[in-house]
Design an enzyme around this catalytic site. Structure first.
Site, mmCIF file in Angstrom:
data_model
loop_
_atom_site.group_PDB
_atom_site.id
_atom_site.type_symbol
_atom_site.label_atom_id
_atom_site.label_comp_id
_atom_site.label_asym_id
_atom_site.label_seq_id
_atom_site.Cartn_x
_atom_site.Cartn_y
_atom_site.Cartn_z
ATOM 1 N N PHE A 1 0.985 -1.123 0.088
ATOM 2 C CA PHE A 1 -0.115 0.106 -0.035
ATOM 3 C C PHE A 1 0.943 1.219 -0.105
ATOM 4 C CE2 PHE A 1 -2.469 -3.378 1.695
ATOM 5 C CZ PHE A 1 -3.675 -3.261 1.083
ATOM 6 N N VAL B 1 2.261 -1.798 4.535
ATOM 7 C CA VAL B 1 1.921 -0.265 4.058
ATOM 8 C C VAL B 1 3.249 0.314 4.274
ATOM 9 C CG1 VAL B 1 0.932 1.724 5.256
ATOM 10 C CG2 VAL B 1 -0.151 -0.499 5.469
ATOM 11 N N CYS B 2 3.490 1.242 3.302
ATOM 12 C CA CYS B 2 4.646 1.850 3.228
ATOM 13 C C CYS B 2 5.235 2.971 4.017
ATOM 14 C CB CYS B 2 4.595 2.670 1.797
ATOM 15 S SG CYS B 2 6.270 3.936 1.592
ATOM 16 N N ILE B 3 6.057 2.667 5.114
ATOM 17 C CA ILE B 3 6.335 3.453 6.409
ATOM 18 C C ILE B 3 6.371 5.134 6.037
ATOM 19 C CG2 ILE B 3 8.655 3.196 6.347
ATOM 20 C CD1 ILE B 3 8.509 2.781 9.266
ATOM 21 N N ALA C 1 2.980 6.398 4.881
ATOM 22 C CA ALA C 1 2.037 6.164 6.000
ATOM 23 C C ALA C 1 2.180 7.544 7.278
ATOM 24 C CB ALA C 1 2.199 4.903 6.618
#
Lengths: 130, 94, 121
Positions: free
Chosen positions: A39, A77-79, A82
């Site tokens: 994501f 989820v891409c840190i 995010a």
């Protein structure tokens, strides 16, 4: 065949995550492998445990969680994307001194390296954008 | 080495389709999804005259009430997955 | 990393108005860290990312020109722009922030076919 999906749009505002969910279910039904769902961009909102849909409407983060649990999927989820958009796990919430965390437990925060690694491990990489 | 192109933007985003078409080879397939299915309306479909293989995602066509209006060949979600396996790569236009 | 796949990143977006340009460069740099060959294709409005002398501090954003200048250090030297995209915006290559390769529109299908993974942003 091994697939990786990239989801770049947020739920509800855009249809793309719902299309991605149906696609993921279809490929699993056919016996293909889903290596990872990554994501990115506004897609990180798919990982928010605070999404609260009315009872008669679909809750995408819960659907992703159910699918991930049923098929033991890696949903990342891409840190970097995010934290800028306010989707934090407990570690990041502590690091940035926020009063709560909101990443759904089925998701993992990690870097873009997970996108590149997944692309190398997969036969097909499909982007769902909005 | 054909490519599958998906397009999810409708006719008010003409440049998205234009840029998609500019990269398409003769044996590539265009799959219209989400708002992209509006290109399958009779008033727009002529823009796709040069595309040999056009499909539209069934759920999106039905959802938008276009099934009576468009003659474009439909694929369901399983068909979408099948198209991905039959092409060497997938390019998404949005 | 032993496996090599050819990555093509396609952008269609102008800079600053959305995060697309920045978030494409982040993927490009990550591909390079993983020693994967990566090509950037800037279509349509994306050519506007390369106009020189951005001053994005005016809109409280980081300078994309600086990130673009770092691409060569990461061995990302294949940045392609269709001639038609430059013409559409009345620009010439000497107005751009970094060296690019012009490509004819007719070459685009072959460009797609020579890459294993295509990611649009």
């Amino acid at each position: 065949m091994i697939f990786t999906l990239i989801v770049q749009a947020s739920p509800y505002q855009h249809q793309a995550p719902e299309t991605a969910l149906r696609f993921a279910k279809a490929l699993l039904r056919q016996g293909h492998t889903l290596h990872r769902i990554f994501f990115y961009r506004d897609g990180v909102h798919n990982g928010s445990a605070l999404v609260s849909s009315p009872r008669d409407e679909q809750n995408l983060p819960e659907q992703w969680q159910a699918l991930a649990e049923e098929h033991d999927l890696d949903i990342v989820v891409c840190i970097a994307a995010a934290i800028r958009r306010g989707v934090l796990d407990a570690t990041e919430a502590k690091r940035y001194e926020r009063r709560g965390d909101n990443l759904h437990s089925a998701f993992e925060l990690s870097g873009l390296g997970q996108l590149v690694e997944a692309s190398l491990a997969s036969d097909r990489v499909i982007t769902f954008g909005g | 080495m054909p490519t599958l192109h998906t397009l999810n933007r409708g006719p008010s985003h003409a440049s998205c389709l234009e840029e998609c078409l500019s990269t398409m080879a003769n044996d590539d397939t265009l799959l219209l999804i989400e708002d992209g299915v509006y290109w399958a309306l009779p008033s727009h479909i002529s823009v796709l005259n040069d595309v040999s293989h056009i499909r539209a995602l069934k759920a999106d066509v039905l959802a938008r009430g276009l099934h009576q209006l468009s003659g474009t060949e439909l694929v369901d979600d399983d068909g979408f997955v099948g198209l991905c396996t039959q092409h060497d790569r997938v390019v998404s236009w949005f | 990393m032993s496996i090599n796949k050819r990555f093509l990143l396609i952008s269609r977006s102008a800079p600053y108005g959305t995060s697309a340009a920045r978030e494409m460069l982040d993927i490009a740099l990550t591909c390079s860290v993983f020693e994967q060959p990566v090509t950037l294709l800037l279509l349509g409005d994306a050519v506007l990312q390369l106009i020189r002398d951005h001053r994005p501090d005016e809109v409280s954003q980081k300078n994309l020109n600086a990130l673009q200048a770092s691409l060569a250090m990461y061995d990302i030297d294949r940045i392609l722009i269709p001639e038609t995209a430059l013409q559409k915006h009345g620009l010439s290559t000497d107005q751009l922030s970094i060296p690019i390769e012009l490509i004819n529109a007719e070459q685009l299908p072959a460009l797609i076919a020579e890459h294993d993974i295509v990611i649009t942003i």
